[in-house]
Write a protein that holds these residues in place. Structure first.
Motif, PDB file in Angstrom:
ATOM      1  N   GLU A 111       0.818  -1.216   0.000  1.00 26.33           N
ATOM      2  CA  GLU A 111       0.000   0.000   0.000  1.00 26.33           C
ATOM      3  C   GLU A 111       0.851   1.265   0.000  1.00 26.33           C
ATOM      4  OE1 GLU A 111      -3.482   0.375  -0.003  1.00 26.33           O
ATOM      5  OE2 GLU A 111      -3.343  -1.737  -0.544  1.00 26.33           O
ATOM      6  N   SER A 112       2.090   1.156   0.446  1.00 29.66           N
ATOM      7  CA  SER A 112       2.952   2.338   0.534  1.00 29.66           C
ATOM      8  C   SER A 112       3.633   2.663  -0.793  1.00 29.66           C
ATOM      9  CB  SER A 112       4.030   2.132   1.593  1.00 29.66           C
ATOM     10  OG  SER A 112       3.421   1.873   2.842  1.00 29.66           O
ATOM     11  N   SER A 113       3.533   1.768  -1.756  1.00 26.24           N
ATOM     12  CA  SER A 113       4.158   2.034  -3.054  1.00 26.24           C
ATOM     13  C   SER A 113       3.200   2.864  -3.900  1.00 26.24           C
ATOM     14  CB  SER A 113       4.489   0.705  -3.751  1.00 26.24           C
ATOM     15  OG  SER A 113       4.976   0.975  -5.047  1.00 26.24           O
ATOM     16  N   THR A 114       3.256   4.193  -3.711  1.00 24.15           N
ATOM     17  CA  THR A 114       2.351   5.075  -4.446  1.00 24.15           C
ATOM     18  C   THR A 114       3.126   6.259  -5.025  1.00 24.15           C
ATOM     19  OG1 THR A 114       1.893   6.520  -2.558  1.00 24.15           O
ATOM     20  CG2 THR A 114       0.455   4.601  -2.815  1.00 24.15           C
ATOM     21  N   GLU A 115       2.557   6.824  -6.084  1.00 21.22           N
ATOM     22  CA  GLU A 115       3.143   8.013  -6.697  1.00 21.22           C
ATOM     23  C   GLU A 115       3.175   9.149  -5.678  1.00 21.22           C
ATOM     24  OE1 GLU A 115       1.575   8.969 -10.571  1.00 21.22           O
ATOM     25  OE2 GLU A 115       2.216  11.069 -10.441  1.00 21.22           O
ATOM     26  N   ALA A 116       2.124   9.263  -4.877  1.00 21.55           N
ATOM     27  CA  ALA A 116       2.063  10.347  -3.884  1.00 21.55           C
ATOM     28  C   ALA A 116       3.222  10.235  -2.892  1.00 21.55           C
ATOM     29  CB  ALA A 116       0.725  10.295  -3.145  1.00 21.55           C
ATOM     30  N   HIS A 117       3.532   9.030  -2.463  1.00 17.49           N
ATOM     31  CA  HIS A 117       4.650   8.862  -1.525  1.00 17.49           C
ATOM     32  C   HIS A 117       5.975   9.220  -2.172  1.00 17.49           C
ATOM     33  CE1 HIS A 117       2.655   6.045   1.663  1.00 17.49           C
ATOM     34  NE2 HIS A 117       2.124   7.240   1.585  1.00 17.49           N
ATOM     35  N   VAL A 118       6.145   8.811  -3.412  1.00 12.81           N
ATOM     36  CA  VAL A 118       7.398   9.109  -4.115  1.00 12.81           C
ATOM     37  C   VAL A 118       7.574  10.627  -4.205  1.00 12.81           C
ATOM     38  CG1 VAL A 118       8.580   8.958  -6.347  1.00 12.81           C
ATOM     39  CG2 VAL A 118       7.398   6.940  -5.416  1.00 12.81           C
ATOM     40  N   LEU A 119       6.531  11.304  -4.657  1.00 19.22           N
ATOM     41  CA  LEU A 119       6.650  12.751  -4.872  1.00 19.22           C
ATOM     42  C   LEU A 119       6.772  13.499  -3.538  1.00 19.22           C
ATOM     43  CD1 LEU A 119       4.143  13.198  -7.837  1.00 19.22           C
ATOM     44  CD2 LEU A 119       6.623  12.873  -7.909  1.00 19.22           C
ATOM     45  N   THR A 120       6.103  13.016  -2.516  1.00 17.79           N
ATOM     46  CA  THR A 120       6.179  13.689  -1.212  1.00 17.79           C
ATOM     47  C   THR A 120       7.586  13.579  -0.627  1.00 17.79           C
ATOM     48  OG1 THR A 120       3.872  13.126  -0.842  1.00 17.79           O
ATOM     49  CG2 THR A 120       5.109  13.825   1.084  1.00 17.79           C
ATOM     50  N   LEU A 121       8.168  12.402  -0.695  1.00 21.08           N
ATOM     51  CA  LEU A 121       9.524  12.245  -0.138  1.00 21.08           C
ATOM     52  C   LEU A 121      10.533  13.049  -0.955  1.00 21.08           C
ATOM     53  CD1 LEU A 121      11.626  11.062   1.773  1.00 21.08           C
ATOM     54  CD2 LEU A 121      11.830   9.112   0.236  1.00 21.08           C
ATOM     55  N   LEU A 122      10.415  12.975  -2.285  1.00 18.19           N
ATOM     56  CA  LEU A 122      11.386  13.713  -3.107  1.00 18.19           C
ATOM     57  C   LEU A 122      11.283  15.211  -2.824  1.00 18.19           C
ATOM     58  CD1 LEU A 122      11.166  11.809  -6.513  1.00 18.19           C
ATOM     59  CD2 LEU A 122      13.053  11.764  -4.865  1.00 18.19           C
ATOM     60  N   ASN A 123      10.066  15.704  -2.658  1.00 18.93           N
ATOM     61  CA  ASN A 123       9.871  17.123  -2.375  1.00 18.93           C
ATOM     62  C   ASN A 123      10.499  17.500  -1.026  1.00 18.93           C
ATOM     63  OD1 ASN A 123       8.613  19.755  -2.902  1.00 18.93           O
ATOM     64  ND2 ASN A 123       7.407  19.240  -1.081  1.00 18.93           N
ATOM     65  N   ALA A 124      10.282  16.653  -0.042  1.00 16.86           N
ATOM     66  CA  ALA A 124      10.832  16.935   1.289  1.00 16.86           C
ATOM     67  C   ALA A 124      12.357  16.916   1.255  1.00 16.86           C
ATOM     68  CB  ALA A 124      10.313  15.891   2.283  1.00 16.86           C
ATOM     69  N   LEU A 125      12.923  15.920   0.593  1.00 20.63           N
ATOM     70  CA  LEU A 125      14.388  15.827   0.522  1.00 20.63           C
ATOM     71  C   LEU A 125      14.965  17.029  -0.222  1.00 20.63           C
ATOM     72  CD1 LEU A 125      15.242  12.073  -0.235  1.00 20.63           C
ATOM     73  CD2 LEU A 125      15.884  13.388   1.792  1.00 20.63           C
ATOM     74  N   GLU A 126      14.288  17.384  -1.323  1.00 22.04           N
ATOM     75  CA  GLU A 126      14.749  18.524  -2.125  1.00 22.04           C
ATOM     76  C   GLU A 126      14.785  19.787  -1.275  1.00 22.04           C
ATOM     77  OE1 GLU A 126      13.457  18.304  -6.554  1.00 22.04           O
ATOM     78  OE2 GLU A 126      12.598  20.127  -5.698  1.00 22.04           O
ATOM     79  N   GLU A 127      13.728  19.990  -0.505  1.00 22.35           N
ATOM     80  CA  GLU A 127      13.653  21.187   0.327  1.00 22.35           C
ATOM     81  C   GLU A 127      14.768  21.194   1.377  1.00 22.35           C
ATOM     82  OE1 GLU A 127       9.430  22.126   0.443  1.00 22.35           O
ATOM     83  OE2 GLU A 127       9.838  22.701   2.536  1.00 22.35           O
ATOM     84  N   LEU A 128      14.980  20.026   2.022  1.00 17.85           N
ATOM     85  CA  LEU A 128      16.051  19.943   3.027  1.00 17.85           C
ATOM     86  C   LEU A 128      17.420  20.145   2.373  1.00 17.85           C
ATOM     87  CD1 LEU A 128      14.709  16.889   5.095  1.00 17.85           C
ATOM     88  CD2 LEU A 128      15.019  19.226   5.956  1.00 17.85           C
ATOM     89  N   PHE A 129      17.602  19.585   1.198  1.00  9.13           N
ATOM     90  CA  PHE A 129      18.901  19.697   0.514  1.00  9.13           C
ATOM     91  C   PHE A 129      19.151  21.151   0.096  1.00  9.13           C
ATOM     92  CE2 PHE A 129      20.641  15.351  -0.908  1.00  9.13           C
ATOM     93  CZ  PHE A 129      20.149  14.728   0.217  1.00  9.13           C
ATOM     94  N   ILE A 130      18.120  21.837  -0.352  1.00  6.84           N
ATOM     95  CA  ILE A 130      18.286  23.243  -0.752  1.00  6.84           C
ATOM     96  C   ILE A 130      18.644  24.089   0.472  1.00  6.84           C
ATOM     97  CG2 ILE A 130      16.963  25.283  -1.516  1.00  6.84           C
ATOM     98  CD1 ILE A 130      15.649  23.368  -3.606  1.00  6.84           C
ATOM     99  N   ARG A 131      17.943  23.834   1.582  1.00  7.27           N
ATOM    100  CA  ARG A 131      18.187  24.578   2.807  1.00  7.27           C
ATOM    101  C   ARG A 131      19.640  24.420   3.276  1.00  7.27           C
ATOM    102  NH1 ARG A 131      14.217  22.827   7.346  1.00  7.27           N
ATOM    103  NH2 ARG A 131      12.828  22.910   5.566  1.00  7.27           N
TER     104      ARG A 131
END
Ligand code: PLP
Length: 376
Positions: free
Chosen positions: A333-353
């Protein structure tokens, strides 16, 4: 994650473990498990306990003191299996590969040339500690040539990638409920071939575990006999039946394709952030991505931020990989497009910061390209 239908099944009113209605639930589970294991094995059940109970059951039933077992070791779970063999008085012949790489069939042949008779070969299909995928077909043919029982750990793979018991001639296989089957932890799907059943029957000594003695447990699951052995974990079995129904409704090919697509999109995004998978391209698990974390990134700190700020939990490294990798589960159930995009967005934000990424949107766009390619 667990589907709401599975959570609801957990709250089904309890009946007795010998109630005819409950025996119907057990029959349903056996049929659904045979489908997901791709087997006609009559002996296909759910062992009471988590995945490690399946591991323990595989060894206590098939290994007697003095028996030699080849165990493939390239991560945490192969190591655990080898110690189980030794606790049963067997000899574990360890065939190792670096963490993140599969076991080389040639290394198994070498071990066979050096050893006396070997009763069984035990190998992990999906090493959750490293993200490495083990191709089983070459190993299956080795087992047949050398007349060894073929034991496979499919705890992480079952329900997320093909586990073809009959086609690959697997004799003993177990899984767990909480990985790609998306059920709470507590049961270990378990299947035995006729060859494995014959080996159990031919034992010189009784199984050293009473609780996991499959010769006794068989009488509870077998239609017609249904003799009490231990009280079945009723609620968990309700949940497993519902989780397996969901797998059946989606269909195995669609489920495998979903795991692969979300995996591909996640890797495309992570690569843009300089996070590359540990295993080589041909040996990666679709349901668990293990990436090397560059030394300048304080990996534990980032995992804490992901959890506290975004509510996302990813895994750190185990054993020698501690502090060096992230393990990202995309299971069931955890293999979803929403999870992929949410994690990538969070990582991107932390990496930019932190100044480790200078182009906002690169990771998300790379993932989105994978999804649009598939959609078109
Ligand atoms: C999780 C896991 C296990 C152990 O299962 P538990 O449910 O934690 O007991 C065994 N083997 C593999 C490959 C696993 O991923």
């Amino acid at each position: 994650m667990v589907h709401p239908r599975v959570l609801r099944a957990l709250t089904t009113p309890l009946i007795g473990h010998m109630d005819p209605a409950f025996l119907g639930v057990m029959n349903d589970i056996q049929a659904l498990l045979r489908a997901v294991f791709q087997t006609t094995n009559r002996f296909t059940i759910a062992v009471s306990g988590t995945g490690s109970a399946g591991m323990e059951a595989s060894i206590v039933n098939l290994v007697e003191p003095g028996d030699a077992v080849i165990v493939g070791i390239n991560g945490v779970f192969g190591t655990r299996w080898a110690t189980t063999v030794e606790r049963c008085g067997g000899t574990a012949i360890r065939v190792e590969a670096p963490w993140g790489e599969p076991i080389d069939p040639e290394a198994i042949e070498q071990a066979l040339r050096r050893s006396g008779p070997v009763k069984a070969l035990a190998i992990v299909q999906a090493e959750t500690s490293t993200g490495a995928w083990q191709p089983l077909e070459p190993i299956a043919s080795l087992c047949r040539t050398h007349d060894m029982l073929f034991l496979v750990d499919a705890v992480t793979s079952l329900g997320g990638a093909p586990v073809e018991i009959d086609r690959w001639g697997i004799d003993v296989c177990y899984s767990g409920t909480q990985k790609c089957l998306s059920c709470p932890p507590g049961l270990a799907p378990f299947t035995l071939s006729d060859r494995a059943l014959a080996a159990i029957k031919a034992r010189r000594s009784p199984c050293q575990s009473w609780y996991f003695d499959m010769a006794l447990i068989a009488d509870y699951w077998a239609e017609g006999s249904r003799a009490y052995h231990h009280t079945a974990p009723i609620s968990m079995l309700y949940a497993l039946r519902e989780a397996l129904r969901l797998v059946d409704e989606e269909g195995l090919p669609a489920r495998f394709a979903r795991h692969q697509l979300n995996h591909d999109a996640m890797i495309a995004g992570l690569s843009e952030l300089g996070l590359f998978p540990l295993p080589s391209k041909s040996h990666r698990l679709p349901m668990l991505i293990c990436v090397t974390v560059p030394p300048h990134i304080p990996e534990a700190e980032i995992r804490t931020s992901l959890l506290s700020t975004y509510g996302i939990e990813i895994g750190g490294g185990l054993g020698p990989l501690k502090g060096k990798v992230w393990r990202i589960g995309l299971m069931g159930e955890s293999s979803t497009e929403a999870h992929v995009l949410t994690l990538l967005n969070a990582l991107e934000e932390l990496f930019i910061r932190h100044g480790w990424c200078s182009t906002p949107g690169v990771a998300l766009q790379a993932a989105a390209r994978v999804y649009s390619r598939t959609a078109s």
